[in-house]
Design an enzyme around this catalytic site. Sequence first.
Site, mmCIF file in Angstrom:
data_model
loop_
_atom_site.group_PDB
_atom_site.id
_atom_site.type_symbol
_atom_site.label_atom_id
_atom_site.label_comp_id
_atom_site.label_asym_id
_atom_site.label_seq_id
_atom_site.Cartn_x
_atom_site.Cartn_y
_atom_site.Cartn_z
ATOM 1 N N GLY A 134 -0.674 1.933 8.223
ATOM 2 C CA GLY A 134 -1.383 2.412 7.055
ATOM 3 C C GLY A 134 -1.142 1.525 5.855
ATOM 4 O O GLY A 134 -0.434 0.526 5.909
ATOM 5 N N CYS A 135 -1.718 1.914 4.715
ATOM 6 C CA CYS A 135 -1.680 1.065 3.532
ATOM 7 C C CYS A 135 -0.338 1.119 2.807
ATOM 8 O O CYS A 135 0.016 0.193 2.087
ATOM 9 C CB CYS A 135 -2.793 1.463 2.569
ATOM 10 S SG CYS A 135 -4.439 1.120 3.227
ATOM 11 N N ALA A 136 0.427 2.208 2.957
ATOM 12 C CA ALA A 136 1.702 2.316 2.247
ATOM 13 C C ALA A 136 2.851 1.979 3.184
ATOM 14 O O ALA A 136 2.924 2.467 4.287
ATOM 15 C CB ALA A 136 1.877 3.739 1.717
ATOM 16 N N ARG A 172 -7.138 -3.820 -1.402
ATOM 17 C CA ARG A 172 -7.000 -3.377 -2.782
ATOM 18 C C ARG A 172 -5.850 -4.078 -3.486
ATOM 19 O O ARG A 172 -4.850 -4.442 -2.875
ATOM 20 C CB ARG A 172 -6.765 -1.857 -2.826
ATOM 21 C CG ARG A 172 -7.945 -1.027 -2.379
ATOM 22 C CD ARG A 172 -7.678 0.448 -2.608
ATOM 23 N NE ARG A 172 -6.502 0.918 -1.899
ATOM 24 C CZ ARG A 172 -6.516 1.373 -0.653
ATOM 25 N NH1 ARG A 172 -7.647 1.407 0.020
ATOM 26 N NH2 ARG A 172 -5.412 1.806 -0.081
ATOM 27 N N GLU A 200 1.937 -2.546 -4.668
ATOM 28 C CA GLU A 200 2.628 -3.245 -3.591
ATOM 29 C C GLU A 200 2.209 -4.713 -3.519
ATOM 30 O O GLU A 200 3.049 -5.615 -3.393
ATOM 31 C CB GLU A 200 2.338 -2.561 -2.262
ATOM 32 C CG GLU A 200 2.950 -3.273 -1.055
ATOM 33 C CD GLU A 200 2.455 -2.703 0.260
ATOM 34 O OE1 GLU A 200 3.280 -2.625 1.181
ATOM 35 O OE2 GLU A 200 1.275 -2.349 0.362
#
Length: 296
Positions: free
Chosen positions: A118-120, A215, A219
């Site tokens: 995932g993105c995190a 995006r 991070e």
Amino acid sequence: MMKIDKAPVPLIVPDPDDPRLTQSVTGTDQTGARVEIKVPMERPLTLYLNAQEIVTMMTIGDYPEYLALGYLLNQNMLKYNDAVTEVEYDDDLQVVVVRTEHHTNFEAKLKKRTQTSGCAQGTAFGDLLEAVESVALPKAELRTSWLYQMTQTINTMPSLYLEAGAIHGCVLCKEGTPLCYTEDVGRHNAVDKIAGWMYRHGVDPSDKILYTTGRLTSEMVIKTVRMGIPILVSRSGFTAWGVDLARQVGLTLVGRTRGKRFIALAGEERIVYDQNLAYVEEESAKHKRKGEGGDD
């Protein structure tokens, strides 16, 4: 900076024909017809720092050594002046071990963490922001002619991103020329591969541009600053914290770069508007990214 034997700096580019990176699957489309498509592979990769297990990452599986080094550097677990003696990768066990001359100060307090695709990442440490805030980014410039040249080149290059979708890409550029193009199921993995590649080959970050398909989050800003790169560009959009952090640390942040368009929300003073827009083409539909749906 380099603590392991130097090697010639290669130009890394995506290899959409590599059979290890995608798998063909069959299904049905909106008409009920049978279709066959390619989808990216995901494999677990467990990272050790000396004898300490650090994290298990989900990755497409290419360049595990660069991914390991870059992850440790960008998480501030490995310092640029730490002496790396060896990077070992075992394909059967899906394990990569980074060895240093002396144990680092992180090993005693680390526990096993699992990083998903995932993105995190879910693996931020208390001193990471403090380390970023103390960085002084180099002075540099971003000519709009370079920006349009590099985005046109990247968007038309063969890639897993265009071939199969469901994947992110990051590209290290100098002026308008891509130097290192990596892909993975998460943008954090793709940028970590670039960080490891730069460290491995002693690449100077001061005149480089980092491009990402994803995006512009906090991070991504933190990782770019950790790498010492002064300019971060994306074809996607921004998050509020990403913009705030970029402004605090003096990072040039440019997003929504598609065709003639872009928006800069931080570090605009580095931009030199030298390109006549009358000579810039809009993005061709055939080069738009698969699965593109806004600021993903």
